[in-house]
Design a protein around this motif. Structure first.
Motif, PDB file in Angstrom:
ATOM      1  N   LYS A 188      43.121  45.525  51.133  1.00  0.00           N
ATOM      2  CA  LYS A 188      42.746  46.013  52.464  1.00  0.00           C
ATOM      3  C   LYS A 188      43.207  45.037  53.544  1.00  0.00           C
ATOM      4  N   TRP A 189      43.000  43.747  53.295  1.00  0.00           N
ATOM      5  CA  TRP A 189      43.457  42.737  54.260  1.00  0.00           C
ATOM      6  C   TRP A 189      44.977  42.786  54.380  1.00  0.00           C
ATOM      7  N   SER A 190      45.642  42.844  53.220  1.00  0.00           N
ATOM      8  CA  SER A 190      47.109  42.853  53.195  1.00  0.00           C
ATOM      9  C   SER A 190      47.662  44.052  53.955  1.00  0.00           C
ATOM     10  N   LYS A 191      47.038  45.188  53.772  1.00  0.00           N
ATOM     11  CA  LYS A 191      47.505  46.412  54.427  1.00  0.00           C
ATOM     12  C   LYS A 191      47.407  46.286  55.943  1.00  0.00           C
ATOM     13  N   MET A 250      54.137  35.526  50.726  1.00  0.00           N
ATOM     14  CA  MET A 250      53.500  34.226  50.470  1.00  0.00           C
ATOM     15  C   MET A 250      52.017  34.261  50.870  1.00  0.00           C
ATOM     16  N   CYS A 251      51.696  35.017  51.920  1.00  0.00           N
ATOM     17  CA  CYS A 251      50.285  35.172  52.320  1.00  0.00           C
ATOM     18  C   CYS A 251      49.493  35.865  51.213  1.00  0.00           C
ATOM     19  N   VAL A 252      50.073  36.937  50.653  1.00  0.00           N
ATOM     20  CA  VAL A 252      49.407  37.653  49.562  1.00  0.00           C
ATOM     21  C   VAL A 252      49.203  36.706  48.385  1.00  0.00           C
ATOM     22  N   LEU A 253      50.234  35.930  48.081  1.00  0.00           N
ATOM     23  CA  LEU A 253      50.152  34.969  46.977  1.00  0.00           C
ATOM     24  C   LEU A 253      49.021  33.966  47.213  1.00  0.00           C
ATOM     25  N   GLU A 254      48.916  33.454  48.430  1.00  0.00           N
ATOM     26  CA  GLU A 254      47.842  32.504  48.743  1.00  0.00           C
ATOM     27  C   GLU A 254      46.471  33.158  48.638  1.00  0.00           C
ATOM     28  N   MET A 255      46.356  34.391  49.132  1.00  0.00           N
ATOM     29  CA  MET A 255      45.065  35.088  49.081  1.00  0.00           C
ATOM     30  C   MET A 255      44.607  35.292  47.637  1.00  0.00           C
TER      31      MET A 255
END
Length: 296
Positions: A129-132, A214-219
């Motif tokens: 949801k955040w990623s979207k 990279m943000c998704v990877l960190e999350m």
């Protein structure tokens, strides 16, 4: 009923008030970057807390290009209107103190990096949801006329209202406005999140898709990419030679790993924000029924 923060705010004296008398600044620092300081402030007309961004222009008396960039950021922010982009309310230059000040909305829970560290038990659905929402913000920027490239997207530049799970992209200070079919030329950003072509100074909005990956990877991993490197040079060497961060090996879910890899692909092979929003990765993420009410 006023919140504890609100009651505290009412007791605190303002240390500065804007020329219109509408906004008052408190002494509490919300964030501090290389260029600006962000303070907690209050909009007395609407009765809401806001963020007072302050740049000391004397720091850049010998750098007119930087001052131009700051004005460009503010001008850019004023032209944007999207529920997943931080809103700019007002801007002015204080000639006496030689500062540039601008008021932006404030997200109740700060940035996504700190929020994720604080809440370690988050479902994959919530992360999606955040990623979207980040992607929706990027889609808005990239399809804006002219196209806007953020260039410094990372989890500390994404902000969250945790009570409603609302995510917004902020800190467009390094954003570049580029016309159609034109690439941008300058190296700026956060090394761990920078696409390889950014170092070559010839790139398009696809650099933001790489940073988003990279943000998704960190999350997912709770680890900043390339944390195995102890200096920028080592990060640069790995990124430019296509070596993935070690944290990618810690992603156990094959669907998540494949999605991140899509974002980190070669520029021409990277999907656009619009294409990623239609990826099966988000099939199980339903739109909130009250989403429009939340953002309106």
């Amino acid at each position: 009923m006023p919140s504890e923060n609100q009651e505290q705010s009412d007791k605190e004296p303002f240390v500065e008030i804007d020329p219109s008398g509408r906004y008052g600044r408190y002494n509490e620092l919300l964030g501090c970057g290389a260029v600006k300081k962000v303070y907690r402030a209050f909009d007395q007309e609407d009765g809401i807390e806001v963020a007072w961004n302050q740049v000391k222009l004397r720091n850049f008396t010998n750098d007119p290009a930087m001052i131009e960039r700051l004005y460009a950021e503010v001008g850019l922010l004023r032209s944007l209107a999207d529920k997943n982009i931080i809103t700019l309310y007002n801007v002015w230059r204080d000639a006496e103190n030689n500062t540039l000040n601008f008021m932006t909305e404030v997200c109740t829970n700060g940035n996504l990096r700190d929020y994720r560290k604080k809440h370690k038990h988050v479902s994959l659905i919530a992360l999606k949801k955040w990623s979207k929402q980040i992607l929706k913000g990027l889609e808005y920027l990239h399809t804006h006329e002219p196209c806007v490239i953020h260039r410094d997207l990372n989890c500390s530049n994404v902000f969250i209202n945790g009570n409603i799970g609302q995510v917004k992209i902020g800190d467009l200070g390094l954003a570049a406005i580029v016309g159609k079919n034109h690439s941008a030329h300058s190296v700026l950003g956060t090394p761990e999140f920078m696409a390889p072509e950014l170092y070559e100074e010839d790139y398009t909005e696809m650099v933001d898709i790489y940073s988003f990956g990279m943000c998704v990877l960190e999350m997912v991993t709770l680890e900043i990419p390339y944390s195995e490197c102890d200096n920028v040079v080592k990060i640069y060497k790995k990124v430019t030679s296509g070596v993935r961060p070690q944290s990618l090996n810690k992603v156990e879910d094959p669907e998540v790993k494949a999605f991140v890899e899509k974002c980190l692909a070669q520029p021409r092979a990277r999907p656009s924000a619009t294409e990623l929003l239609n990826d099966p990765f988000f099939d199980e993420v339903e739109e909130d029924d009250n989403e429009e009410n939340v953002y309106s």
